[in-house]
Design a protein around this motif. Structure first.
Motif, PDB file in Angstrom:
ATOM      1  N   ILE A 129      -8.629  11.842  -0.782  1.00 17.00           N
ATOM      2  CA  ILE A 129      -9.086  10.551  -1.517  1.00 17.00           C
ATOM      3  C   ILE A 129      -7.852  10.364  -2.512  1.00 17.00           C
ATOM      4  O   ILE A 129      -7.622  11.162  -3.293  1.00 17.00           O
ATOM      5  CB  ILE A 129     -10.433  10.722  -2.358  1.00 17.00           C
ATOM      6  CG1 ILE A 129     -11.582  11.359  -1.395  1.00 17.00           C
ATOM      7  CG2 ILE A 129     -10.720   9.440  -2.944  1.00 17.00           C
ATOM      8  CD1 ILE A 129     -12.937  11.461  -2.075  1.00 17.00           C
ATOM      9  N   GLY A 130      -7.261   9.035  -2.387  1.00 13.48           N
ATOM     10  CA  GLY A 130      -6.232   8.782  -3.242  1.00 13.48           C
ATOM     11  C   GLY A 130      -6.115   7.350  -3.722  1.00 13.48           C
ATOM     12  O   GLY A 130      -7.000   6.471  -3.108  1.00 13.48           O
ATOM     13  N   LYS A 131      -5.777   7.257  -4.853  1.00 16.26           N
ATOM     14  CA  LYS A 131      -5.273   5.671  -5.563  1.00 16.26           C
ATOM     15  C   LYS A 131      -4.220   5.072  -4.729  1.00 16.26           C
ATOM     16  O   LYS A 131      -3.083   5.936  -4.297  1.00 16.26           O
ATOM     17  CB  LYS A 131      -4.902   5.835  -6.709  1.00 16.26           C
ATOM     18  CG  LYS A 131      -5.882   6.282  -7.649  1.00 16.26           C
ATOM     19  CD  LYS A 131      -5.682   6.362  -9.255  1.00 16.26           C
ATOM     20  CE  LYS A 131      -6.025   7.354 -10.108  1.00 16.26           C
ATOM     21  NZ  LYS A 131      -5.810   7.404 -11.406  1.00 16.26           N
ATOM     22  N   CYS A 132      -4.204   3.896  -4.471  1.00 17.60           N
ATOM     23  CA  CYS A 132      -3.039   3.327  -4.137  1.00 17.60           C
ATOM     24  C   CYS A 132      -2.396   2.261  -4.991  1.00 17.60           C
ATOM     25  O   CYS A 132      -3.066   1.424  -5.735  1.00 17.60           O
ATOM     26  CB  CYS A 132      -3.741   1.942  -3.004  1.00 17.60           C
ATOM     27  SG  CYS A 132      -2.592   1.173  -2.001  1.00 17.60           S
ATOM     28  N   LEU A 133      -1.248   2.802  -5.450  1.00 22.21           N
ATOM     29  CA  LEU A 133      -0.478   2.475  -6.593  1.00 22.21           C
ATOM     30  C   LEU A 133       0.720   1.588  -6.360  1.00 22.21           C
ATOM     31  O   LEU A 133       1.552   1.998  -5.574  1.00 22.21           O
ATOM     32  CB  LEU A 133      -0.176   3.601  -7.377  1.00 22.21           C
ATOM     33  CG  LEU A 133      -1.375   4.449  -8.008  1.00 22.21           C
ATOM     34  CD1 LEU A 133      -0.806   5.673  -8.751  1.00 22.21           C
ATOM     35  CD2 LEU A 133      -2.091   3.694  -9.108  1.00 22.21           C
ATOM     36  N   TYR A 134       0.694   0.500  -6.728  1.00 26.36           N
ATOM     37  CA  TYR A 134       1.689  -0.545  -6.833  1.00 26.36           C
ATOM     38  C   TYR A 134       2.896  -0.181  -7.796  1.00 26.36           C
ATOM     39  O   TYR A 134       2.835   0.210  -8.998  1.00 26.36           O
ATOM     40  CB  TYR A 134       1.382  -1.886  -6.943  1.00 26.36           C
ATOM     41  CG  TYR A 134       2.205  -2.893  -7.052  1.00 26.36           C
ATOM     42  CD1 TYR A 134       2.646  -3.626  -8.116  1.00 26.36           C
ATOM     43  CD2 TYR A 134       2.951  -3.329  -5.753  1.00 26.36           C
ATOM     44  CE1 TYR A 134       3.545  -4.720  -7.971  1.00 26.36           C
ATOM     45  CE2 TYR A 134       3.898  -4.087  -5.502  1.00 26.36           C
ATOM     46  CZ  TYR A 134       4.281  -5.055  -6.868  1.00 26.36           C
ATOM     47  OH  TYR A 134       5.069  -6.029  -6.895  1.00 26.36           O
ATOM     48  N   ASN A 135       3.994   0.243  -7.045  1.00 27.28           N
ATOM     49  CA  ASN A 135       5.346   0.683  -7.940  1.00 27.28           C
ATOM     50  C   ASN A 135       6.010  -0.623  -8.282  1.00 27.28           C
ATOM     51  O   ASN A 135       6.269  -1.436  -7.593  1.00 27.28           O
ATOM     52  CB  ASN A 135       6.239   1.378  -6.880  1.00 27.28           C
ATOM     53  CG  ASN A 135       6.779   2.943  -7.827  1.00 27.28           C
ATOM     54  OD1 ASN A 135       6.557   2.957  -9.055  1.00 27.28           O
ATOM     55  ND2 ASN A 135       7.347   3.568  -6.985  1.00 27.28           N
TER      56      ASN A 135
ATOM     57  N   GLU B 102       2.651   0.960 -11.532  1.00 25.98           N
ATOM     58  CA  GLU B 102       1.480   1.655 -11.391  1.00 25.98           C
ATOM     59  C   GLU B 102       0.056   0.917 -11.470  1.00 25.98           C
ATOM     60  O   GLU B 102      -0.948   1.611 -11.567  1.00 25.98           O
ATOM     61  CB  GLU B 102       1.363   2.775 -12.389  1.00 25.98           C
ATOM     62  CG  GLU B 102       2.852   3.765 -12.190  1.00 25.98           C
ATOM     63  CD  GLU B 102       2.696   4.774 -11.269  1.00 25.98           C
ATOM     64  OE1 GLU B 102       3.670   4.969 -10.442  1.00 25.98           O
ATOM     65  OE2 GLU B 102       1.744   5.483 -11.135  1.00 25.98           O
ATOM     66  N   ALA B 103       0.175  -0.131 -11.049  1.00 25.20           N
ATOM     67  CA  ALA B 103      -1.178  -0.876 -11.056  1.00 25.20           C
ATOM     68  C   ALA B 103      -2.089  -0.415  -9.973  1.00 25.20           C
ATOM     69  O   ALA B 103      -1.465  -0.550  -8.660  1.00 25.20           O
ATOM     70  CB  ALA B 103      -0.877  -2.421 -10.815  1.00 25.20           C
ATOM     71  N   LEU B 104      -3.183  -0.330 -10.004  1.00 23.25           N
ATOM     72  CA  LEU B 104      -4.216   0.353  -8.905  1.00 23.25           C
ATOM     73  C   LEU B 104      -4.505  -0.922  -8.051  1.00 23.25           C
ATOM     74  O   LEU B 104      -5.141  -1.805  -8.504  1.00 23.25           O
ATOM     75  CB  LEU B 104      -5.419   0.881  -9.803  1.00 23.25           C
ATOM     76  CG  LEU B 104      -6.277   1.456  -8.805  1.00 23.25           C
ATOM     77  CD1 LEU B 104      -5.954   2.619  -8.069  1.00 23.25           C
ATOM     78  CD2 LEU B 104      -7.917   1.778  -9.568  1.00 23.25           C
ATOM     79  N   ARG B 105      -3.959  -0.782  -6.729  1.00 30.61           N
ATOM     80  CA  ARG B 105      -4.445  -1.918  -5.805  1.00 30.61           C
ATOM     81  C   ARG B 105      -5.600  -1.454  -4.988  1.00 30.61           C
ATOM     82  O   ARG B 105      -6.012  -2.280  -4.392  1.00 30.61           O
ATOM     83  CB  ARG B 105      -3.165  -1.960  -5.069  1.00 30.61           C
ATOM     84  CG  ARG B 105      -1.899  -2.523  -5.485  1.00 30.61           C
ATOM     85  CD  ARG B 105      -2.080  -3.978  -6.431  1.00 30.61           C
ATOM     86  NE  ARG B 105      -2.406  -5.019  -5.646  1.00 30.61           N
ATOM     87  CZ  ARG B 105      -1.449  -5.887  -5.394  1.00 30.61           C
ATOM     88  NH1 ARG B 105      -0.146  -5.695  -5.971  1.00 30.61           N
ATOM     89  NH2 ARG B 105      -1.493  -6.781  -4.694  1.00 30.61           N
ATOM     90  N   GLY B 106      -5.929  -0.203  -4.772  1.00 31.44           N
ATOM     91  CA  GLY B 106      -6.803   0.458  -3.973  1.00 31.44           C
ATOM     92  C   GLY B 106      -7.269   1.788  -3.862  1.00 31.44           C
ATOM     93  O   GLY B 106      -6.484   2.430  -4.612  1.00 31.44           O
ATOM     94  N   ILE B 107      -8.196   1.952  -3.366  1.00 25.41           N
ATOM     95  CA  ILE B 107      -8.508   3.674  -2.911  1.00 25.41           C
ATOM     96  C   ILE B 107      -8.700   3.738  -1.571  1.00 25.41           C
ATOM     97  O   ILE B 107      -9.308   2.895  -0.784  1.00 25.41           O
ATOM     98  CB  ILE B 107      -9.781   4.000  -3.699  1.00 25.41           C
ATOM     99  CG1 ILE B 107      -9.500   3.689  -5.419  1.00 25.41           C
ATOM    100  CG2 ILE B 107     -10.365   5.367  -3.491  1.00 25.41           C
ATOM    101  CD1 ILE B 107     -10.703   3.971  -6.347  1.00 25.41           C
TER     102      ILE B 107
END
Lengths: 392, 221
Positions: free
Chosen positions: B128-134, B137-142
């Motif tokens: 299970i992981g976070k999808c982070l926009y570099n 580091e904004a959280l875009r999804g899981i």
């Protein structure tokens, strides 16, 4: 057994070490044979107890096994004497000056075989391995007792501190069954040939690829499977058909059954070239390595459980219909093609959580009881461990 | 390689995705008996765009304008490229990224990192992981990756994975998370991929999944 050549002081140390390792290997195999013989005798006793009509057959089997075991014990005694003479058991040769830096393998008091004694001391493993071996021995004996003497469980297990697996007192043993009709055993029936059995199974289960080989060939193949699995840059090659159907069957000791994408099963025959199966193991088709053999165990839980159940099926087939044990076993194995697609016949689901094992598993128990007609034996039902009734 | 399914978290209408959801999803995984934590995992994705050599000439039509580059957690020595328009996947050594930097024929436009926790549950592995926009580091999804270790055939494992997915969805619904996990459906045949699961299959799954994650995240903002 071929006449033994004692490694005299004229032989070079490497040869002596090689011979000692060879003898230790032989001793281990003899011990395994003896254990297997003991299993068979116990099974025969159990079956004859359950079913008095089979007691003559069981008695025959027991006598045969007894002879075999007596021979094994004599052989073991001979090998043991040779090992003692060559200093393996006593470590007397460790301090020999002309040993070329090689030491005889040492068998420690707790049974561990160490190729180099000094390494053992450095690692300081003596105590740890003794505990491990004791634990393994306890587990082996507990398993055997559970299988053959389940009626003792109620008293024994409640008192035992080490055994963490608890059984409810009302559980009936798996092998205790009361068939309405016993399978037909005709002792004058001719044993079918290996080639015929394999041909008929191949016709019955076209989705399964069957191949045969000698024991040593199989070890090489198992290793080569490991390297093809590791090479992930290639697409998995199509199953190499090593079918031996046109060649001689006199030395066939391993039968490999592969259902593409589902399983790889190994059945060993003993003696080689006969139609008597003596061990079976299920593996994932993507497993490879030297642990892949008929007495090995898969790394995956699903195949571990199927293998454990297969052991019971094999014992049952051997005791109830020895002439056709291999045919029944192979048919039963082929029915597992639907291992990952057939729902449980009780709860109608594919995956179920087994609370005691804390695992999510498909139905891994396929009943193996034979009915009196040997046709129409399709082994069609499957159950989760928790759904399986006690008289499968 | 063993079969994997990839899902992403679809938040309920009107709710926003927060890190709290990641913690709740992990709690659902940990609530199953026999689950054990197995470390962390991390993959990354780069969206490349072609840099035309000569601005005055039109770009050659046979070259892809966009490329997705993926570095997978279980294959540290490799780098995969996905060309979605041509339905092509390329598998290369990880040093190809240095080559890309030197050639400058494609430039990285934006970057996504996947990172989170890994679990072992019998014959299943869950990630299970976070999808982070570099880089912010904004959280875009899981996302959640499910792997079934005994099987490599997509066809033979279909039913097992479907039932697992149902079990997972029921567990998530019963713990009242503000959304659901949606499976990434891909027609592997279009990409020329066969029944035997490979890293190329994973690359295609991630490519498709990220598109859905970004779409869903844009909708909810």
């Amino acid at each position: 057994m071929e006449p033994q050549q004692l490694a005299g002081s004229g032989d070079a140390p490497p040869k002596q070490v090689a011979q000692a390792m060879d003898r230790l290997g032989r001793a281990a195999r003899l011990i395994a044979e003896i254990r297997l013989g003991a299993d068979r005798i116990l099974e025969a006793l159990l079956v004859s107890n359950e079913n008095p009509r089979l007691s003559e057959k069981a008695a025959e089997l027991t006598l045969g096994e007894e002879d075999a075991m007596r021979r094994h014990f004599l052989d073991l005694r001979t090998v043991g004497k040779q090992l003692e003479d060559s200093g393996v058991l006593s470590g007397a040769l460790r301090s020999r000056g002309n040993s070329w830096g090689l030491h005889m393998p040492l068998v420690c008091p707790d049974g561990a075989v160490v190729a180099y004694a000094w390494k053992r001391q450095l690692a300081g493993q003596a105590g740890a391995s003794a505990v491990d071996r004791a634990r393994l021995a306890l587990k082996a004996f507990s398993d055997q007792k559970r299988r053959f003497f389940p009626q003792l469980e109620d008293d024994q297990l409640n008192r035992s501190n080490n055994d963490t697996i608890k059984f409810p007192p009302t559980k009936r043993p798996r092998l205790s069954h009361r068939p309405t009709q016993s399978p037909n055993i005709d002792s004058t029936e001719q044993k079918p040939m290996l080639a015929d059995i394999l041909k008929s199974i191949q016709t019955e289960a076209p989705g399964v690829t069957i191949s045969t080989c000698q024991r040593l060939e199989w070890s090489k193949r198992a290793e080569s499977l490991a390297s093809t699995m590791n090479d992930s840059s290639l697409e998995q090659p199509k199953e190499q058909i090593l079918s031996n159907l046109s060649g001689s069957f006199n030395e066939v000791a391993v039968i490999e059954l592969v259902a593409s994408g589902v399983f790889r099963v190994l059945v060993s025959l003993h003696p080689a070239g006969s139609t008597d199966p003596d061990a079976v193991a299920f593996f994932s088709p993507n497993e490879g390595g030297s642990y892949l053999h008929s007495r090995g165990m898969s790394v995956h839980h699903v195949f571990k459980h199927v293998t454990e159940y297969a052991d019971k099926a094999l014992q049952y087939f051997q005791s109830s219909d020895p002439n056709k044990a291999l045919s029944h076993l192979l048919s039963w194995i082929c029915s597992h093609q639907s291992l990952f697609t057939k729902n449980c016949s009780k709860c109608s689901k594919l995956l179920a959580m087994d609370k005691s094992l804390a695992l999510l598993l498909p139905p891994v128990h396929r009943p193996y009881l034979l009915n009196s007609k040997d046709h129409d034996q399709d082994f069609a039902t499957a159950y989760h461990i928790g759904c399986s009734s006690y008289d499968v | 390689m063993t079969v994997k399914w990839l899902m992403h978290f679809q938040p309920n209408q009107g709710t926003t995705l927060t890190s709290q959801v990641m913690a709740e999803a992990c709690a659902v995984a940990e609530s199953f008996p026999g689950v054990s934590r197995d470390g962390r995992w991390r993959s990354s994705m780069t969206f490349y765009r072609a840099v035309p050599r000569d601005q005055s000439l039109p770009a050659p039509s046979d070259l892809p304008r966009d490329l997705i580059g993926i570095s997978l957690h279980d294959l540290p020595n490799e780098y995969l490229f996905v060309m979605r328009s041509q339905r092509l996947i390329l598998r290369a050594h990880s040093s190809v990224q240095t080559v890309m930097d030197k050639l400058q024929s494609y430039k990285g436009r934006f970057f996504i990192n996947f990172e989170g926790l890994q679990y072992k549950w019998g014959d299943f592995k869950l990630r299970i992981g976070k999808c982070l926009y570099n880089p912010n580091e904004a959280l875009r999804g899981i996302v959640m990756e499910v792997e079934y270790l005994p099987l490599s055939s997509i066809d033979k494992s279909q039913r097992v994975m479907e039932e697992f997915y149902e079990i997972w969805r029921e567990a998530v619904a019963s713990k009242l998370l503000a959304g659901q996990f949606i499976n990434t459906e891909v027609n592997f045949v279009e990409y020329g991929l066969g029944d035997s699961y490979t890293p190329q299959h994973t690359a295609v799954l991630y490519g498709m999944c990220v598109v859905q994650v970004i779409a869903s995240s844009n909708k909810n903002q």
